[in-house]
Design a protein around this motif. Structure first.
Motif, PDB file in Angstrom:
ATOM      1  N   GLY A  34      37.002  46.929  55.799  1.00 12.06           N
ATOM      2  CA  GLY A  34      37.899  46.591  54.704  1.00 12.06           C
ATOM      3  C   GLY A  34      37.187  46.612  53.368  1.00 12.06           C
ATOM      4  O   GLY A  34      35.983  46.852  53.286  1.00 12.06           O
ATOM      5  N   ASP A  35      37.939  46.349  52.338  1.00  9.71           N
ATOM      6  CA  ASP A  35      37.430  46.386  50.971  1.00  9.71           C
ATOM      7  C   ASP A  35      37.238  44.974  50.446  1.00  9.71           C
ATOM      8  O   ASP A  35      37.951  44.052  50.836  1.00  9.71           O
ATOM      9  CB  ASP A  35      38.422  47.113  50.059  1.00  9.71           C
ATOM     10  N   SER A  36      36.306  44.841  49.518  1.00 11.75           N
ATOM     11  CA  SER A  36      36.129  43.555  48.850  1.00 11.75           C
ATOM     12  C   SER A  36      37.290  43.328  47.890  1.00 11.75           C
ATOM     13  O   SER A  36      38.027  44.258  47.562  1.00 11.75           O
ATOM     14  CB  SER A  36      34.816  43.548  48.056  1.00 11.75           C
ATOM     15  N   PRO A  37      37.429  42.109  47.396  1.00  9.24           N
ATOM     16  CA  PRO A  37      38.368  41.905  46.285  1.00  9.24           C
ATOM     17  C   PRO A  37      37.863  42.692  45.066  1.00  9.24           C
ATOM     18  O   PRO A  37      36.686  43.041  44.979  1.00  9.24           O
ATOM     19  CB  PRO A  37      38.285  40.395  46.023  1.00  9.24           C
ATOM     20  N   TRP A  38      38.758  42.955  44.130  1.00  7.57           N
ATOM     21  CA  TRP A  38      38.369  43.656  42.899  1.00  7.57           C
ATOM     22  C   TRP A  38      37.467  42.772  42.052  1.00  7.57           C
ATOM     23  O   TRP A  38      37.595  41.545  42.049  1.00  7.57           O
ATOM     24  CB  TRP A  38      39.600  44.047  42.089  1.00  7.57           C
TER      25      TRP A  38
END
Length: 107
Positions: free
Chosen positions: A94-98
């Motif tokens: 998954g991706d980190s928060p912005w």
């Protein structure tokens, strides 16, 4: 019911990369902004930079290749236009928060 087996599955919790920090940017060359950030993760596979003109809902995404990247030059921008930028770390889970969002006016 006889003859049916119960199947138990367990899933490891998803561990996403940490949010990049301290996003900054400078426009010292016409049509370009050079972005820098702090890599707060040790397991990302790439970063995504997202940018758009002013308050427009339209954004462009640029993906960096490689780990531990902390700079990205965004070119072909409109001179005198103000853009907003943000970055996040990516990996398979998954991706980190912005990151924080910054606004820069292009030379």
């Amino acid at each position: 019911d006889r003859g049916q087996a119960l199947i138990y599955t367990s899933q490891m919790p998803t561990v996403r990369p940490n949010r990049p920090g301290s996003l900054a940017g400078a426009s010292n060359v016409a049509g370009q902004v050079v972005l820098t950030w702090v890599d707060r993760s040790n397991d990302e596979t790439s970063f995504q930079v997202e940018y758009g003109i002013g308050n427009s809902a339209t954004r462009t995404t640029v993906t960096t290749n490689g780990t531990n990247v902390t700079t990205q030059t965004i070119g072909s921008l409109t001179s005198k236009a103000t853009y907003r930028f943000r970055v996040r770390a990516n990996k398979a889970d998954g991706d980190s928060p912005w990151s924080n969002e910054i606004w820069r006016t292009v030379q």
